[in-house]
Design a protein around this motif. Structure first.
Motif, PDB file in Angstrom:
ATOM      1  N   ILE A  72       0.880  -1.273   0.035  1.00  0.00           N
ATOM      2  CA  ILE A  72       0.159   0.053  -0.038  1.00  0.00           C
ATOM      3  C   ILE A  72       0.824   1.193   0.045  1.00  0.00           C
ATOM      4  O   ILE A  72       0.722   2.192  -0.799  1.00  0.00           O
ATOM      5  N   LEU A  73       1.986   1.148   0.811  1.00  0.00           N
ATOM      6  CA  LEU A  73       2.848   2.390   0.883  1.00  0.00           C
ATOM      7  C   LEU A  73       3.771   2.661  -0.399  1.00  0.00           C
ATOM      8  O   LEU A  73       3.536   3.790  -0.851  1.00  0.00           O
ATOM      9  N   THR A 119       2.054   8.107  -4.083  1.00  0.00           N
ATOM     10  CA  THR A 119       2.919   9.048  -4.887  1.00  0.00           C
ATOM     11  C   THR A 119       3.413  10.263  -3.820  1.00  0.00           C
ATOM     12  O   THR A 119       2.707  10.642  -2.784  1.00  0.00           O
ATOM     13  N   LEU A 120       4.531  10.695  -4.200  1.00  0.00           N
ATOM     14  CA  LEU A 120       4.971  11.939  -3.450  1.00  0.00           C
ATOM     15  C   LEU A 120       5.165  13.141  -4.460  1.00  0.00           C
ATOM     16  O   LEU A 120       5.677  12.676  -5.464  1.00  0.00           O
ATOM     17  N   THR A 121       5.083  14.236  -3.845  1.00  0.00           N
ATOM     18  CA  THR A 121       5.385  15.371  -4.626  1.00  0.00           C
ATOM     19  C   THR A 121       6.951  15.997  -3.964  1.00  0.00           C
ATOM     20  O   THR A 121       6.970  16.284  -2.804  1.00  0.00           O
ATOM     21  N   SER A 137       6.554   8.093  -7.158  1.00  0.00           N
ATOM     22  CA  SER A 137       6.196   6.955  -6.495  1.00  0.00           C
ATOM     23  C   SER A 137       7.117   6.912  -5.328  1.00  0.00           C
ATOM     24  O   SER A 137       8.270   7.278  -5.504  1.00  0.00           O
ATOM     25  N   VAL A 138       6.919   6.340  -4.264  1.00  0.00           N
ATOM     26  CA  VAL A 138       7.495   5.949  -2.937  1.00  0.00           C
ATOM     27  C   VAL A 138       8.436   5.073  -3.668  1.00  0.00           C
ATOM     28  O   VAL A 138       9.633   5.400  -2.943  1.00  0.00           O
ATOM     29  N   GLU A 139       8.367   4.150  -4.354  1.00  0.00           N
ATOM     30  CA  GLU A 139       9.442   3.343  -4.649  1.00  0.00           C
ATOM     31  C   GLU A 139      10.665   4.067  -5.518  1.00  0.00           C
ATOM     32  O   GLU A 139      11.742   3.772  -5.393  1.00  0.00           O
ATOM     33  N   GLU A 140      10.203   5.065  -6.557  1.00  0.00           N
ATOM     34  CA  GLU A 140      11.246   5.766  -7.218  1.00  0.00           C
ATOM     35  C   GLU A 140      11.976   6.677  -6.085  1.00  0.00           C
ATOM     36  O   GLU A 140      13.268   6.863  -6.392  1.00  0.00           O
ATOM     37  N   ALA A 141      11.184   7.249  -5.383  1.00  0.00           N
ATOM     38  CA  ALA A 141      11.886   7.988  -4.131  1.00  0.00           C
ATOM     39  C   ALA A 141      13.023   7.419  -3.365  1.00  0.00           C
ATOM     40  O   ALA A 141      13.947   7.626  -3.108  1.00  0.00           O
ATOM     41  N   LEU A 142      12.779   6.003  -2.873  1.00  0.00           N
ATOM     42  CA  LEU A 142      13.327   5.177  -2.181  1.00  0.00           C
ATOM     43  C   LEU A 142      14.687   4.784  -3.051  1.00  0.00           C
ATOM     44  O   LEU A 142      15.785   4.665  -2.520  1.00  0.00           O
TER      45      LEU A 142
END
Length: 188
Positions: A41-42, A46-48, A59-64
């Motif tokens: 779910i996390l 998406t993050l800005t 996406s959180v995955e891209e940010a990580l």
């Protein structure tokens, strides 16, 4: 509907003993909802973020992945291993999707694997300096990316404060030095 003193609702609106207020019961979760972990779910969120002064959705995955990449560049061994795993996984996926080529790829120009400048350019740590130093200048001059310099500055723990000469050298070698955050006690 009026209430009696004491806060209880009138008898005719109350459920009888043993009778549920929800006769169908709690709705069952779909199998998709049951099989999803909190991490799934996390990762779907998406993050800005603001990057180079521009806001964008990631996406959180891209940010990580980006954070792991930065940690690897900064020298974190576990992050380096993770980046190498990501590269290996990507290469395997690309190899599966790739169609066989009729002829091998030819590299135009020579690459020197021992050349640090080429490595810095390839990894996106530096860019070529656009300034012209005259016809007699035979060096390939580079400017470091602000994020790489910032990572190096943030790794400084304790130790002596940066001198004015060190600060001017860092500014001279950085592409956009005005974006740097200096360690406490540093005089610009």
């Amino acid at each position: 509907m009026t209430r009696k003193a004491g806060g209880r609702p009138p008898k005719h609106t109350q459920f009888k003993k043993g009778q549920s207020g929800n006769p169908k019961g709690r709705p069952k979760k779909s199998t998709e909802e049951r099989d999803r972990s909190a991490f799934d779910i996390l990762v779907d969120k998406t993050l800005t973020i603001t990057k180079n002064g521009m806001t964008q959705e990631v996406s959180v995955e891209e940010a990580l992945e980006h954070k792991t990449y930065q940690a690897a560049i900064a020298g974190n061994r576990a992050a380096r291993r993770e980046v190498l795993r990501m590269i290996s996984k990507r290469e395997q996926a690309l190899a599966k999707r790739a169609k066989p080529r009729a002829r091998p790829i030819e590299l135009k120009g020579e690459m020197d694997p021992d050349n640090a400048n080429e490595a810095l350019l390839l990894l996106g740590i530096a860019v070529k300096d656009p300034q012209d130093f005259g016809p007699n200048d035979t060096y390939d001059r580079l400017k470091l990316e602000p994020w790489a310099v910032q990572a190096a500055l943030s790794r400084r723990r304790g130790g002596a404060k940066l001198t004015a000469k060190e600060v001017s050298e860092i500014k001279r070698c950085t592409r956009e030095p005005e974006h740097l955050k200096w360690p406490r006690g540093t005089e610009e």
